[in-house]
Design a protein around this motif. Structure first.
Motif, short mmCIF file in Angstrom:
data_model
loop_
_atom_site.label_atom_id
_atom_site.label_comp_id
_atom_site.label_asym_id
_atom_site.label_seq_id
_atom_site.Cartn_x
_atom_site.Cartn_y
_atom_site.Cartn_z
N GLN A 196 0.92 -1.05 -0.18
CA GLN A 196 0.04 -0.08 0.12
C GLN A 196 0.96 1.33 -0.11
N LEU A 197 1.94 1.44 0.85
CA LEU A 197 2.76 2.48 0.78
C LEU A 197 3.53 2.76 -0.58
N GLU A 198 4.07 1.56 -1.34
CA GLU A 198 4.61 1.85 -2.47
C GLU A 198 3.66 2.55 -3.65
N LEU A 199 2.41 1.72 -3.47
CA LEU A 199 1.46 2.30 -4.53
C LEU A 199 1.05 3.67 -4.09
N LYS A 200 0.76 3.99 -2.81
CA LYS A 200 0.58 5.37 -2.39
C LYS A 200 1.77 6.26 -2.82
N ARG A 201 2.86 5.94 -2.79
CA ARG A 201 3.80 6.73 -2.94
C ARG A 201 4.01 7.09 -4.54
N GLN A 202 3.76 6.11 -5.38
CA GLN A 202 3.69 6.37 -7.06
C GLN A 202 2.48 7.34 -7.09
N TYR A 203 1.35 6.89 -6.45
CA TYR A 203 0.04 7.61 -6.90
C TYR A 203 0.27 9.33 -6.14
N ASP A 204 0.98 9.55 -5.29
CA ASP A 204 1.00 10.71 -4.84
C ASP A 204 2.16 11.53 -5.67
N GLN A 205 3.08 10.78 -6.04
CA GLN A 205 4.13 11.27 -7.01
C GLN A 205 3.64 11.67 -8.23
N ILE A 206 2.60 11.03 -8.91
CA ILE A 206 2.00 11.48 -10.08
C ILE A 206 1.06 12.65 -9.88
N GLN A 207 0.44 12.54 -8.80
CA GLN A 207 -0.72 13.80 -8.48
C GLN A 207 0.44 14.98 -7.92
N TRP A 208 1.29 14.86 -7.75
CA TRP A 208 2.30 16.07 -7.31
C TRP A 208 2.81 16.66 -8.55
N LEU A 209 3.15 15.85 -9.36
CA LEU A 209 3.75 16.20 -10.86
C LEU A 209 2.69 16.87 -11.62
N GLU A 210 1.58 16.45 -11.66
CA GLU A 210 0.39 16.83 -12.25
C GLU A 210 -0.34 18.31 -11.77
N SER A 211 -0.05 18.23 -10.39
CA SER A 211 -0.69 19.30 -9.75
C SER A 211 0.41 20.71 -10.20
N PHE A 212 1.66 20.36 -10.25
CA PHE A 212 2.76 21.37 -10.30
C PHE A 212 2.52 21.92 -11.88
N LEU A 213 2.13 20.69 -13.05
CA LEU A 213 1.92 21.08 -14.21
C LEU A 213 0.74 22.20 -14.34
N LYS A 214 -0.27 21.87 -13.55
CA LYS A 214 -1.52 22.92 -13.65
C LYS A 214 -1.20 24.19 -13.22
N TYR A 215 -0.29 24.27 -12.09
CA TYR A 215 0.30 25.44 -11.48
C TYR A 215 0.75 26.32 -12.70
#
Length: 549
Positions: free
Chosen positions: A373-392
């Motif tokens: 779960q932690l690894e999946l959550k890390r990857q998921y959060d990383q993608i969300q982080w990257l996409e959020s920065f792109l939107k910014y």
């Protein structure tokens, strides 16, 4: 047994059975046993029929051989339809599978005692043998089953047993052959026999309680009538000797054979009170009885009072033996309770070990799940982080700067997709199970003949003799969990609800939450795969557009 109003069976009994003679020793024994069991010396037998027959007697003797046999009273008015007195006298009792209950000792009549009313009882012999003890309030009531190795069930009522002066035992039997109907007894309560227990009324006014007895007049007098009769009645009556009513000499009554004659003699052989007419022309005037030695009844009475105060050495010896055996039982009860406490502690120890093992196995399973779960959550959060920065960047950058940032973003996105592969989920099944069971066993109970036991027992505490109520309470008292084990159980439960460690919060979830999380992880994995495919398609489309431009 349900109530059943029974008409006195005079005709039936007179036709088929013989009566006991009122002068027989068996009559005297039954009447005294009736008075003892009822608690009233005023219980007077009117008729006794012998109802035993050879067949039932032979069957009973075989079934009761070597077993403890007791007397039991059954009130005829309480017999049910399946056990009418006619059937009981000829064939014995009909037993249901749950057995029948038979009392011994104290008789508790269904109706209040009424002087002059005729009561009817059956006197039985019951072979109780070795009895299995149960409290009368047990949940098994009316569903009794005889335990192997026992001949009957003994029931006790804690409330009745705590009453002083009451001797009463109830047994449940299951075998027709172990119950022998012996007699049908008709009796009534003659209140005159217990008049001495009540303060007499004044013989003159009949209104006030008597306080004085006049020996000369043989009268019971109240204070007012005594003053009127003796102090104001003249010099002659004023000299009468008068004493307090509680010092009044007891009268011996009148002879049963000669009702107008007072009892004055006592036969030391027949042990029968007599009047003068009995000696002159009655039962002791001729034959062998004429030679029986007679004494004054007052002397015989005083002698019996003295003799009754003497201690019977055989009875005292038996009481001492019983007291020693009771002490042995008390010791055994303490040892059994001690042994049970040890086993109880061992059970809680095994329980604690099993719970700790359960926690270890659960934590091992949860560690696998949490790692995935932690690894999946890390990857998921990383993608969300990257996409959020792109939107910014879309909001703050100029078009030219954004195009430059977008190119860099695509490179980093491809790097994530190439390097951070979605991990393969560990298959963790909720397959914990409990194997084996805890069995509490004991060796076979051996019946020991108390007559064969040694008289001196080192383990007996000679200063402690248990009472009946305490003895039974120790046997049947509800087994309480010790304070130590209560605290242990509470701690074990709390450990399953809240852990003191700093592990992931998922360790605190219950089984249902674990299953929900596993399902959610699968959904996240599937969504990530779908997003990856969709992103790839978008990227390919965008790259194609830039190439065309």
């Amino acid at each position: 047994m349900s109530n059943y109003t029974n008409i006195p069976q005079h005709n039936f009994l007179n036709k088929q059975y013989s009566r006991l003679s009122s002068n027989s020793t068996e009559w005297a024994r039954i009447e005294y046993l009736l008075q003892l069991s009822s608690g009233y010396t005023s219980a007077t037998v009117k008729n006794i029929w012998t109802i035993t027959n050879p067949h039932m007697t032979s069957t009973f003797e075989k079934a009761s051989k070597g077993l403890l046999t007791l007397d039991s009273w059954v009130e005829i008015s309480l017999l049910d339809e399946n056990n009418r007195v006619e059937k009981v006298c000829t064939k014995g009792f009909e037993f249901p599978q749950t057995g029948l209950r038979f009392p011994t000792g104290h008789i508790k009549l269904s109706d209040n005692i009424q002087p002059g009313r005729v009561y009817e009882l059956l006197l039985l012999k019951i072979a109780v043998g070795k009895s299995y003890c149960l409290p009368d309030k047990t949940s098994m009531k009316d569903k009794y089953k005889l335990i192997q190795g026992f001949d009957s069930i003994y029931l006790f009522n804690e409330d009745e047993d705590s009453m002083t002066g009451i001797f009463k035992h109830d047994y449940v039997l299951f075998d027709n052959g172990k119950v022998l109907p012996c007699y049908v007894i008709q009796f009534e309560f003659d209140q005159k026999k217990e008049d001495n227990l009540n303060s007499p009324f004044c013989d003159i006014c009949n209104d006030n309680t008597a306080t004085i007895y006049c020996k000369a007049d043989e009268m019971n007098l109240c204070y007012d009538c005594d003053e009127e009769h003796h102090l104001k009645g003249g010099k002659l009556v004023s000299k009468h000797q008068r004493i307090p009513i509680n010092e009044k000499p007891k009268t011996f009554g009148n002879c049963q054979q000669h009702s107008d004659q007072k009892l004055e003699l006592f036969c030391t052989i027949d042990r029968t009170p007599l009047c003068l007419y009995c000696k002159i022309g009655g039962s002791h005037s001729s034959g062998e009885s004429a030679n029986h030695p007679l004494v004054k009844i007052s002397d015989a009475y005083m002698k019996s009072l003295v003799e009754s105060k003497d201690i019977d050495p055989l009875i005292e010896k038996r009481k001492n033996q019983l007291a020693e055996y009771l002490q042995q039982i008390d010791y055994s009860i303490k040892e059994v309770n001690k042994n049970a406490s040890i086993i109880e502690g061992r059970i809680y120890q095994v329980l604690q070990e099993a719970l700790l093992q359960l926690q270890e196995e659960t934590q091992k399973k949860m560690s696998y799940l949490v790692g995935d779960q932690l690894e999946l959550k890390r990857q998921y959060d990383q993608i969300q982080w990257l996409e959020s920065f792109l939107k910014y960047q879309q909001e703050v950058l100029t078009p030219a700067d954004y195009l430059n940032a977008w190119s860099r973003h695509i490179g980093l996105r491809n790097e994530i997709l190439n390097i951070s592969n979605v991990p393969q989920l560990t298959i963790v099944e909720p397959d914990l199970r409990l194997e084996g069971k805890i069995n509490v066993i004991s060796d076979s109970i051996q019946f020991k003949d108390i007559n064969e036991q040694q008289e001196d027992q080192d383990f007996i505490d000679q200063n402690s003799l248990i009472g009946t109520t305490r003895f039974r309470s120790n046997i049947f008292g509800k087994h309480q969990i010790s304070d130590k084990n209560q605290k242990l159980m509470k701690t074990l439960i709390q450990q399953n609800v809240q852990k003191d460690g700093q592990g992931p919060q998922l360790l605190l979830l219950q089984q249902k939450q674990k299953q929900q999380q596993q399902a959610q992880a699968s959904r996240v994995f599937q969504q990530l795969q779908n997003d990856t495919i969709q992103e790839s398609q978008i990227n390919d489309s965008q790259n194609s557009s830039f190439a065309q431009q």
